[in-house]
Design a protein around this motif. Structure first.
Motif, PDB file in Angstrom:
ATOM      1  N   ASN A 162       0.825  -1.208   0.000  1.00 15.93           N
ATOM      2  CA  ASN A 162       0.000   0.000   0.000  1.00 15.93           C
ATOM      3  C   ASN A 162       0.862   1.262   0.000  1.00 15.93           C
ATOM      4  O   ASN A 162       0.582   2.226  -0.709  1.00 15.93           O
ATOM      5  CB  ASN A 162      -0.924  -0.029   1.223  1.00 15.93           C
ATOM      6  CG  ASN A 162      -1.870   1.139   1.233  1.00 15.93           C
ATOM      7  OD1 ASN A 162      -2.504   1.435   0.217  1.00 15.93           O
ATOM      8  ND2 ASN A 162      -1.961   1.819   2.356  1.00 15.93           N
ATOM      9  N   GLU A 163       1.946   1.234   0.771  1.00 17.42           N
ATOM     10  CA  GLU A 163       2.844   2.391   0.824  1.00 17.42           C
ATOM     11  C   GLU A 163       3.535   2.639  -0.515  1.00 17.42           C
ATOM     12  O   GLU A 163       3.733   3.776  -0.925  1.00 17.42           O
ATOM     13  CB  GLU A 163       3.925   2.183   1.904  1.00 17.42           C
ATOM     14  CG  GLU A 163       3.418   2.320   3.330  1.00 17.42           C
ATOM     15  CD  GLU A 163       3.045   3.752   3.686  1.00 17.42           C
ATOM     16  OE1 GLU A 163       3.852   4.663   3.420  1.00 17.42           O
ATOM     17  OE2 GLU A 163       1.935   3.950   4.207  1.00 17.42           O
ATOM     18  N   GLU A 212       1.094   1.636  -6.871  1.00 12.95           N
ATOM     19  CA  GLU A 212       0.920   0.641  -7.923  1.00 12.95           C
ATOM     20  C   GLU A 212       2.264   0.072  -8.351  1.00 12.95           C
ATOM     21  O   GLU A 212       3.138   0.802  -8.799  1.00 12.95           O
ATOM     22  CB  GLU A 212       0.224   1.239  -9.143  1.00 12.95           C
ATOM     23  CG  GLU A 212      -1.173   1.712  -8.854  1.00 12.95           C
ATOM     24  CD  GLU A 212      -1.233   3.187  -8.481  1.00 12.95           C
ATOM     25  OE1 GLU A 212      -0.214   3.721  -7.971  1.00 12.95           O
ATOM     26  OE2 GLU A 212      -2.292   3.786  -8.695  1.00 12.95           O
ATOM     27  N   SER A 257       7.545   0.561  -8.157  1.00 14.47           N
ATOM     28  CA  SER A 257       6.193   1.116  -8.236  1.00 14.47           C
ATOM     29  C   SER A 257       6.222   2.320  -9.163  1.00 14.47           C
ATOM     30  O   SER A 257       7.277   2.685  -9.689  1.00 14.47           O
ATOM     31  CB  SER A 257       5.719   1.543  -6.852  1.00 14.47           C
ATOM     32  OG  SER A 257       6.370   2.733  -6.471  1.00 14.47           O
ATOM     33  N   LYS A 311       6.209   5.112  -8.269  1.00 16.61           N
ATOM     34  CA  LYS A 311       6.983   6.149  -7.594  1.00 16.61           C
ATOM     35  C   LYS A 311       8.481   5.879  -7.579  1.00 16.61           C
ATOM     36  O   LYS A 311       9.273   6.779  -7.798  1.00 16.61           O
ATOM     37  CB  LYS A 311       6.496   6.312  -6.147  1.00 16.61           C
ATOM     38  CG  LYS A 311       5.090   6.897  -6.037  1.00 16.61           C
ATOM     39  CD  LYS A 311       4.692   7.009  -4.581  1.00 16.61           C
ATOM     40  CE  LYS A 311       3.209   6.792  -4.419  1.00 16.61           C
ATOM     41  NZ  LYS A 311       2.870   6.402  -3.064  1.00 16.61           N
TER      42      LYS A 311
END
Lengths: 377, 121
Positions: B29-30, B33, B57, B59
């Protein structure tokens, strides 16, 4: 890191919307909302995203003579763009150059009729203000507009959403700027942005920002979008992030930003040169450069991120350059990147190898942007 | 079969001398995606704390550290085309790597479910 983070006037709204906040250029900014980076990115390309970009610096330049041409001429001493020919109600991209031909920031310049409005990067705003103030103080008053907010509305549904608040928005074309009331708030609206999508940037006094943002979020296709998706959107659009893709060590020619130097400022033009580093830039316009910013597309699924070394050969013996920005592109559906490569290897279709976690992954030089722009020209 | 957890938000499901490693729901979750994952090649020996896999992800890229010393046996091939499986089922189908457990005493330094849950609140 003892300095407290600054907040934009939309901070409370971000919290209410469930944003995940992160420090960015000294501000506490929303990196994403509950929808997540991927969904926010795709929503912007399909409908409309609302971004808070109030952290960016805004500067007003007023000519002491009252003649806007005096301010335009003065600013041309700092940027290679044609400001003199920029008509009232029009906006243009520019870069501040250094004596070495490097770039100290990129910015948007608007002719507001009686004054020039600059929008500069958040991280550079103090330095930029000092730079402009020092150079222009004799002919102009230079004022930081710290009391003003800026939001961006980007995507194919942006026109309908903004037109619902003021029908005048529909008639604007790409890079037009107009003053108009939105939800009772006096705004400066430009038809521009940094996502590759049609859309608007909307400036207003801090006190009115939340009213306008809520009025736009109340439109059916508008959703809030954070800095995470802003970065992947601008990367897919082939647009530079200052500090990554362009900086003090890159010239406008190396950075493939020649289009930001209009004919009048190039050698042979009516007001050729006259900006810091002009001789170096002129030589590069004539002779080319040894490296160039290009788009890069990985053949596999592994993202190739900023800082990764590029090689011309599969064995990693012949250095070819370096990646400056890279991420997964949600609209492309795969990794996208930009970087500087030796001119010999900068041709579209050239196969290079990116060193990722000790492996050399094949990448290809591709034309930018990755996603075609949809501006209303 | 016992599941252990690390401070780096990995889980380790031990079955005899082998273990399956993944990241916790909290970590998934942190990260946001997940778009890509890969592991060290099968046969590679990793020390406890070494990077054994990577998860990328939208990010950033994040290393997955070996919770124990051992040899890499296999990467979860389902992740090659669908890394987002880690987001959808982080502690089940979205496992990342299977490895041997060289020294079972290392397990004593890991957390149980209740301790980990208390850690992430």
């Amino acid at each position: 890191m003892t300095q407290p983070l600054l907040r934009t006037p939309l901070y409370d709204l971000h919290i209410e919307l469930g944003a995940r906040m992160v420090p960015f250029a000294g501000y506490d900014m929303p990196v994403q909302y509950p929808a997540g980076v991927m969904a926010e990115h795709l929503h912007t390309r399909a409908k409309a995203g609302l971004f808070d970009v109030s952290h960016m610096g805004q500067v007003r330049i007023r000519p002491r003579s009252g003649n806007i041409a005096d301010a335009a001429h003065a600013l041309e001493a700092l940027v290679p763009a044609d400001i003199v020919a920029l008509k009232p109600g029009r906006q243009r991209y520019a870069v501040f150059t250094t004596d070495d031909g490097g770039i100290s920031d990129d910015l948007m310049v608007t002719n507001m009729g009686a004054w020039l409005l600059l929008v500069v990067n958040a991280a550079c705003k103090a330095a930029n203000f000092a730079h402009v103030h020092k150079a222009l103080n004799e002919t102009c008053t230079v004022e930081r507009l710290d009391g003003r907010a800026l939001i961006a509305l980007q995507g194919p549904a942006a026109e309908a959403a903004l037109t619902a608040l003021n029908p005048a928005a529909a008639a604007m074309r790409f890079m037009d700027v107009a003053e108009m009331d939105l939800a009772g708030v006096s705004c400066i609206v430009s038809r521009s942005g940094y996502t590759g999508e049609d859309g608007y940037e909307i400036g207003m006094a801090n006190e009115g920002a939340e009213t306008v943002a809520r009025a736009l979020l109340a439109q059916p296709d508008v959703a809030p979008v954070g800095l995470g998706a802003r970065d992947s959107l601008r990367l897919e659009a082939g647009l530079c992030l200052y500090g990554a893709d362009i900086d003090l060590t890159t010239t406008p020619v190396e950075g493939a930003l020649e289009w930001s130097i209009q004919k009048s400022r190039k050698p042979g033009g009516a007001r050729a040169g006259g900006y810091p580093g002009a001789r170096i830039v002129a030589d590069q316009l004539a002779d080319g450069t040894t490296r160039r910013r290009v788009g890069l597309r990985a053949e596999g699924r592994a993202p190739v991120r900023g800082g990764v070394a590029l090689f011309a050969d599969e064995a990693g013996q012949v250095p070819a350059g370096r990646v400056t920005s890279g991420a997964f592109g949600p609209s492309v559906g795969g990794p996208v990147a930009m970087g500087y490569v030796a001119t010999d290897h900068a041709g579209v279709g050239t196969r290079l190898f990116a060193s990722v976690r000790g492996r050399l992954l094949p990448v290809s030089v591709v034309a930018l942007p990755f996603v075609p722009a949809t501006f209303k020209r | 079969m016992t599941v252990y957890y690390t401070k780096e938000h990995e889980w380790l499901r031990v079955e005899g001398n082998e273990a399956v490693v993944g990241i916790t729901a909290h970590a998934a979750n942190e990260l946001g995606e997940i778009v890509f994952s890969e592991a060290r090649d099968p046969g590679t020996t990793v020390e406890q704390g070494d990077s054994v896999a990577v998860v990328e992800s939208v990010k950033a890229a994040s290393d997955i550290y070996a919770p124990v010393t051992g040899d890499v046996l296999a990467f979860n091939d389902a992740l090659t085309d669908d890394a987002a499986l880690i987001n959808r089922d982080p502690e089940g189908e979205g496992w990342i790597v299977r490895m041997t457990v060289a020294d079972a005493t290392q397990l004593e330094g890991l957390m149980d479910h209740a301790t980990y849950t208390a850690l992430v609140g």
